[in-house]
Design a protein around this motif. Structure first.
Motif, PDB file in Angstrom:
ATOM      1  N   GLU A 310       0.729  -1.315  -0.197  1.00  0.00           N
ATOM      2  CA  GLU A 310       0.022  -0.044   0.196  1.00  0.00           C
ATOM      3  C   GLU A 310       0.908   1.403  -0.008  1.00  0.00           C
ATOM      4  OE1 GLU A 310      -3.235   1.136  -0.320  1.00  0.00           O
ATOM      5  OE2 GLU A 310      -2.358   3.164  -0.128  1.00  0.00           O
ATOM      6  N   ALA A 319     -10.141   5.710  -1.181  1.00  0.00           N
ATOM      7  CA  ALA A 319     -11.673   5.904  -1.373  1.00  0.00           C
ATOM      8  C   ALA A 319     -12.280   4.807  -0.316  1.00  0.00           C
ATOM      9  CB  ALA A 319     -12.000   5.102  -2.741  1.00  0.00           C
ATOM     10  N   SER A 320     -11.384   4.088   0.182  1.00  0.00           N
ATOM     11  CA  SER A 320     -11.972   2.862   0.899  1.00  0.00           C
ATOM     12  C   SER A 320     -11.908   3.543   2.386  1.00  0.00           C
ATOM     13  CB  SER A 320     -11.361   1.662   0.935  1.00  0.00           C
ATOM     14  OG  SER A 320     -11.398   1.222  -0.595  1.00  0.00           O
ATOM     15  N   VAL A 326     -21.679   2.510   3.782  1.00  0.00           N
ATOM     16  CA  VAL A 326     -22.939   2.174   3.750  1.00  0.00           C
ATOM     17  C   VAL A 326     -23.082   1.039   2.777  1.00  0.00           C
ATOM     18  CG1 VAL A 326     -25.492   2.589   3.305  1.00  0.00           C
ATOM     19  CG2 VAL A 326     -23.745   4.491   4.183  1.00  0.00           C
ATOM     20  N   ILE A 443       4.324   0.701  -5.544  1.00  0.00           N
ATOM     21  CA  ILE A 443       4.869   0.059  -6.748  1.00  0.00           C
ATOM     22  C   ILE A 443       4.641   0.891  -7.834  1.00  0.00           C
ATOM     23  CG2 ILE A 443       4.602  -2.043  -7.942  1.00  0.00           C
ATOM     24  CD1 ILE A 443       5.688  -2.394  -5.038  1.00  0.00           C
ATOM     25  N   GLY A 629     -16.406   1.223  -8.374  1.00  0.00           N
ATOM     26  CA  GLY A 629     -17.360   2.461  -8.674  1.00  0.00           C
ATOM     27  C   GLY A 629     -18.068   2.758  -7.205  1.00  0.00           C
ATOM     28  N   GLY A 632     -18.003  -0.494  -3.715  1.00  0.00           N
ATOM     29  CA  GLY A 632     -17.022  -1.274  -3.211  1.00  0.00           C
ATOM     30  C   GLY A 632     -17.077  -2.290  -2.109  1.00  0.00           C
TER      31      GLY A 632
HETATM   32  C1  FAD Z   1     -17.275  10.064  -1.226  1.00  0.00           C
HETATM   33  C2  FAD Z   1     -17.377   8.495  -1.499  1.00  0.00           C
HETATM   34  C3  FAD Z   1     -18.326   7.905  -0.510  1.00  0.00           C
HETATM   35  C4  FAD Z   1     -18.405   6.596  -0.674  1.00  0.00           C
HETATM   36  N1  FAD Z   1     -19.362   5.505   0.093  1.00  0.00           N
HETATM   37  C5  FAD Z   1     -19.577   4.534  -0.180  1.00  0.00           C
HETATM   38  C6  FAD Z   1     -20.159   3.602   0.798  1.00  0.00           C
HETATM   39  O1  FAD Z   1     -21.030   4.229   1.515  1.00  0.00           O
HETATM   40  N2  FAD Z   1     -20.491   2.415   0.378  1.00  0.00           N
HETATM   41  C7  FAD Z   1     -19.708   1.599  -0.481  1.00  0.00           C
HETATM   42  O2  FAD Z   1     -19.668   0.603  -0.535  1.00  0.00           O
HETATM   43  N3  FAD Z   1     -18.866   2.285  -1.341  1.00  0.00           N
HETATM   44  C8  FAD Z   1     -18.893   3.748  -1.187  1.00  0.00           C
HETATM   45  N4  FAD Z   1     -17.858   4.526  -2.038  1.00  0.00           N
HETATM   46  C9  FAD Z   1     -17.065   3.904  -3.189  1.00  0.00           C
HETATM   47  C10 FAD Z   1     -15.989   2.917  -2.279  1.00  0.00           C
HETATM   48  O3  FAD Z   1     -15.177   3.702  -1.713  1.00  0.00           O
HETATM   49  C11 FAD Z   1     -15.129   2.318  -3.675  1.00  0.00           C
HETATM   50  O4  FAD Z   1     -15.837   1.433  -4.218  1.00  0.00           O
HETATM   51  C12 FAD Z   1     -14.032   1.659  -2.888  1.00  0.00           C
HETATM   52  O5  FAD Z   1     -13.357   2.144  -1.904  1.00  0.00           O
HETATM   53  C13 FAD Z   1     -13.021   1.142  -4.104  1.00  0.00           C
HETATM   54  O6  FAD Z   1     -11.983   0.386  -3.362  1.00  0.00           O
HETATM   55  P1  FAD Z   1     -10.497   0.265  -4.097  1.00  0.00           P
HETATM   56  O7  FAD Z   1      -9.794  -0.772  -3.324  1.00  0.00           O
HETATM   57  O8  FAD Z   1     -10.670  -0.242  -5.618  1.00  0.00           O
HETATM   58  O9  FAD Z   1     -10.024   1.557  -4.347  1.00  0.00           O
HETATM   59  P2  FAD Z   1      -9.192   2.483  -3.059  1.00  0.00           P
HETATM   60  O10 FAD Z   1      -9.962   2.290  -1.634  1.00  0.00           O
HETATM   61  O11 FAD Z   1      -8.956   3.699  -3.556  1.00  0.00           O
HETATM   62  O12 FAD Z   1      -7.702   1.746  -3.005  1.00  0.00           O
HETATM   63  C14 FAD Z   1      -6.822   1.669  -3.887  1.00  0.00           C
HETATM   64  C15 FAD Z   1      -5.504   1.762  -3.137  1.00  0.00           C
HETATM   65  O13 FAD Z   1      -4.392   1.571  -3.950  1.00  0.00           O
HETATM   66  C16 FAD Z   1      -3.395   2.364  -3.489  1.00  0.00           C
HETATM   67  N5  FAD Z   1      -2.317   2.547  -4.436  1.00  0.00           N
HETATM   68  C17 FAD Z   1      -2.691   3.240  -5.486  1.00  0.00           C
HETATM   69  N6  FAD Z   1      -1.492   3.128  -6.367  1.00  0.00           N
HETATM   70  C18 FAD Z   1      -0.658   2.295  -5.830  1.00  0.00           C
HETATM   71  C19 FAD Z   1       0.734   1.888  -5.860  1.00  0.00           C
HETATM   72  N7  FAD Z   1       1.280   2.452  -7.138  1.00  0.00           N
HETATM   73  N8  FAD Z   1       1.223   1.257  -5.187  1.00  0.00           N
HETATM   74  C20 FAD Z   1       0.874   0.743  -4.179  1.00  0.00           C
HETATM   75  N9  FAD Z   1      -0.479   1.048  -3.636  1.00  0.00           N
HETATM   76  C21 FAD Z   1      -1.049   2.060  -4.579  1.00  0.00           C
HETATM   77  C22 FAD Z   1      -3.971   3.670  -3.106  1.00  0.00           C
HETATM   78  O14 FAD Z   1      -3.185   4.379  -1.893  1.00  0.00           O
HETATM   79  C23 FAD Z   1      -5.333   3.152  -2.219  1.00  0.00           C
HETATM   80  O15 FAD Z   1      -5.320   2.571  -1.095  1.00  0.00           O
HETATM   81  C24 FAD Z   1     -17.577   5.786  -1.856  1.00  0.00           C
HETATM   82  C25 FAD Z   1     -16.695   6.393  -2.647  1.00  0.00           C
HETATM   83  C26 FAD Z   1     -16.426   7.847  -2.421  1.00  0.00           C
HETATM   84  C27 FAD Z   1     -15.452   8.319  -3.186  1.00  0.00           C
END
Ligand code: FAD
Length: 677
Positions: A310, A319-320, A326, A443, A629, A632
């Motif tokens: 990470e 985003a997470s 919810v 990475i 989206g 997640g």
């Molecule tokens: C305002 C908002 C409210 C939301 N509310 C909800 C909700 O209530 N319920 C719900 O289910 N979803 C909700 N969502 C959507 C949800 O947050 C996302 O669907 C989910 O977080 C996506 O997860 P992810 O792991 O794909 O991305 P992320 O959580 O963005 O994780 C990606 C990770 O990769 C890391 N990373 C990036 N590049 C690199 C690299 N090169 N090397 C190492 N690490 C790296 C980043 O630092 C990050 O921690 C919301 C989103 C937003 C923006």
């Protein structure tokens, strides 16, 4: 019952989006929700009214299961030399064969091995009938009670359950046998054919079912059944099984034992979506959001050595990283594989997060306001369609909605009493108990080496090496490898509302054209989370957030609850992040395709040529899970199980049509086929 296709339009979401048209026109021809089997009990023996047949006899059922099925497939020798043993069954019934198998496996299997049972059932017993039917088997009581706890409601689709810390898996396929098996990807080592007798339930024994059994069988798969009916034997032989009669149990003279002489010669209708070969070895996951966390957890639960990289100071950061997410079901009246998968994902997360305790999962319920006549009609239709059983989804009048929410409301609502809030930080701690987490480990590049990958940091230094790499870095994934699709980015902001009159007593999540949570711990105090804006931004420069998010979030709340006196938005704090999404709003999941091979092998699709085409090829050991989206926390747990199963070549917990719909090359294939006209 199981049909393929793309979801026509979801009802629920967590952000206000203007660009998604919500279509409700698709008629529901088949409810997701199956009718539970009608069962009577002759003493303690359960009998299915529809088939006029008993599931088993209460005094002899367990001994018979052991003789006919476990003995019939050669257990426990069956699993003596296997790390993963896959047994599939037609006719789950009350689950006695599963429990008998688990019981024997527990006593005889080698440490570090896994049992995967897949069982099809078209008429699931209710939980109460299941408990009553299994009550006589006291020696199985601890296993029975675990099964009853995990047993899903009678909702059509695939339901992966996990026991004994993930060493025993049961995937229930609720649906008609041939259609459900046609959606299964697995290599089955042994079969139990245990539907009601062929003369009472011919559907279960028809040729289409046998063809699927052959397609799914590993070479030399074994098969056992209580019936030696001539028609069944002839069909099995026609599909490549050698059959023999063995001494039956009790008054039954004979039972059936069989060995597959395969492999079967079925042609894959969609070879461009054929899965990658399985790979053993170490796994590196890039990205510690909900996608990477759940992928790492699912792989570690299968005994894989996993390192999670990470870039930020901590996992669950981007985003997470909201204080609370919810989670409600994504209900879609389209009735296709994707829609079923999203419902199954919801039922799965209730088990997965729920198993991690109240720090992780707070099932406070969701009250979704139905603010105008159109929403009321849709809400009533959803409740009436039985997309979920009545105890999961209810239409409430305004008074009952207010009682469920704990605050004054003057409009009807849909109530989802089991839905609620996931707490990302606590969830991350649980998901990584078996995972090596490397924080502040960005990475920057991947380099393919013989038999694996090296992971390089921004200075070009090698920081890790693994046979399997899972890219779960949201939008940043596009910088790690060439991908056959383009991301879309949707910025969003949540606002933290200190409790005030009118919302302080809120005890369920309130959904409107936005959402408001009960007060949770935020930055050392208590605040309600009010969300969320939904703005189109560029995936290359996703940080251009607008400054009026708090005002917009408050406006949505004020419209839903006009009697509230709202605070000044300038006094409120919030949190802004970006959602990685796709043009069809579905996740991206699976092996990263070798697009040179696609271009060379599937060019004929452009001319509409029917093939034959070779199977898809992939970048060896490279996988992706992203594009989650706005949902997640809903989809990640089940998608992660599917990814882990694909990496390890194990039975898939998702329907094939759903895996195709999440395939990273789907946009390319669609485009090529479209150009064929
Ligand atoms: C305002 C908002 C409210 C939301 N509310 C909800 C909700 O209530 N319920 C719900 O289910 N979803 C909700 N969502 C959507 C949800 O947050 C996302 O669907 C989910 O977080 C996506 O997860 P992810 O792991 O794909 O991305 P992320 O959580 O963005 O994780 C990606 C990770 O990769 C890391 N990373 C990036 N590049 C690199 C690299 N090169 N090397 C190492 N690490 C790296 C980043 O630092 C990050 O921690 C919301 C989103 C937003 C923006």
């Amino acid at each position: 019952m199981l049909r393929a296709g793309i979801s026509p339009g979801p009802f629920f979401g967590y952000g206000r989006r203007r660009h998604v048209s919500r279509t409700y026109s698709a008629p529901v021809t088949e409810p997701y929700n199956l009718s539970p089997a009608a069962v009577t009990f002759d003493g303690a023996t359960p009998r299915a009214l529809a088939f006029g047949d008993v599931y088993f006899h209460s005094e002899s059922g367990l001994t018979e299961a052991r003789h006919v099925f476990l003995g019939g497939v050669g257990a426990p020798d069956l699993w003596a030399d296997r790390q993963h043993t896959v047994i599939a069954e037609t006719g789950f019934g009350a689950g006695l064969n599963f429990l008998a198998t688990w019981d024997l496996w527990r006593r005889t299997a080698a440490p570090g091995s896994f049992l995967h049972v897949i069982s099809v059932e078209g008429y699931p017993l209710s939980r109460a009938d299941l408990a009553r039917a299994l009550a006589p088997w006291r020696e199985l009581a601890p296993l029975t009670s675990a099964l009853i706890d995990a047993y899903p409601p009678p909702v059509a689709g695939f339901h992966p359950l996990s026991f004994d810390n993930g060493r025993v898996r049961l995937t229930l396929l609720f649906g008609e046998a041939a259609a459900a098996l046609a959606e299964l990807s697995a290599r089955v080592d042994a079969w139990y054919l245990d539907g009601f007798a062929p003369d009472r339930n011919p559907e279960m024994w028809r040729d289409e079912v046998m063809a699927e059994i052959a397609r799914l069988s590993a070479p030399t798969a074994r098969l056992a059944s209580f019936t030696v009916a001539g028609e069944v034997r002839r069909r099995l032989i026609a599909h490549g099984f050698a059959v023999e009669k063995a001494p039956g149990f009790g008054p039954k003279r004979e039972c059936l034992r069989s060995l597959f002489q395969g492999p079967s010669a079925t042609r894959d209708p969609r070879p461009w979506f054929a899965p990658p070969p399985s790979l053993s070895g170490k796994v590196a996951v890039i990205g510690g959001g909900i996608a990477g966390l759940m992928a790492a957890s699912a792989l570690a639960d299968l005994g894989r050595q996993v390192t999670l990289h990470e870039a930020a100071d901590d996992v669950a950061a981007a985003a997470s990283g909201n204080p609370a997410a919810v989670v409600e079901p994504w209900l879609d009246r389209g009735g296709n594989a994707v829609a079923r998968t999203h419902v199954a994902a919801y039922l799965h997360l209730l088990r997965r997060y729920g198993g991690w305790g109240p720090q992780v999962w707070q099932p406070c319920g969701i009250v979704r306001l139905l603010g105008d006549e159109a929403a009321r009609q849709q809400g009533a239709l959803l409740a009436a369609d039985r997309l979920l059983p009545a105890d999961h989804l209810r239409y409430l009048d305004a008074a009952d909605a207010a009682a469920a929410a704990g605050i004054a409301l003057d409009q009807p609502a849909l109530h989802l009493p089991h839905a609620g809030l996931a707490r990302p930080k606590a969830l991350a701690a649980q998901a990584t108990t078996k995972v090596e987490v490397r924080r502040r480990s960005e990475i920057a590049a991947l380099r393919e080496i013989d038999g694996g990958w090296t992971l390089l940091d921004p200075s070009g230094a090698e920081v890790d090496r693994a046979e399997v790499v899972v890219m779960a870095a949201a939008l940043a994934t596009a910088r790690l490898a060439p991908l056959p699709f383009a991301f879309q980015a949707r910025a969003g902001e949540i606002t933290f509302l200190p409790p005030f009159a009118g919302i302080a007593d809120l005890r369920a999540v309130l959904m409107f054209n936005g959402y408001l949570t009960p007060a949770v711990d935020v930055e050392g105090g208590k605040a309600h989370v009010l969300g969320a804006t939904f703005d189109v931004v560029s995936p290359d420069n996703p940080v251009s957030l607008k400054g009026d998010a708090a005002a917009r979030n408050l406006r949505a709340l004020g419209k839903a609850l006009p009697h509230l006196t709202l605070p000044d938005p300038a006094t409120l704090k919030g949190r802004a992040q970006v959602r990685a999404t796709t043009t069809d709003h579905l996740a991206i999941l699976g092996g990263v395709p070798d697009m040179d091979h696609y271009a060379a092998s599937y060019a004929g699709l452009r001319q509409g040529k029917r093939g034959p085409y070779p199977s898809a090829r992939y970048r060896p050991g490279l996988y992706i899970m992203t594009g989650l989206g706005a949902r997640g926390f809903l989809t990640a747990p089940l998608l992660a199980e599917a990814l882990a199963a694909q990496v390890s070549g194990l039975p898939m917990p998702l329907e094939r049509a759903a895996m195709d719909a999440f395939h990273p090359a789907r946009f390319w294939v669609r485009e090529v086929k479209r150009s064929a006209g």
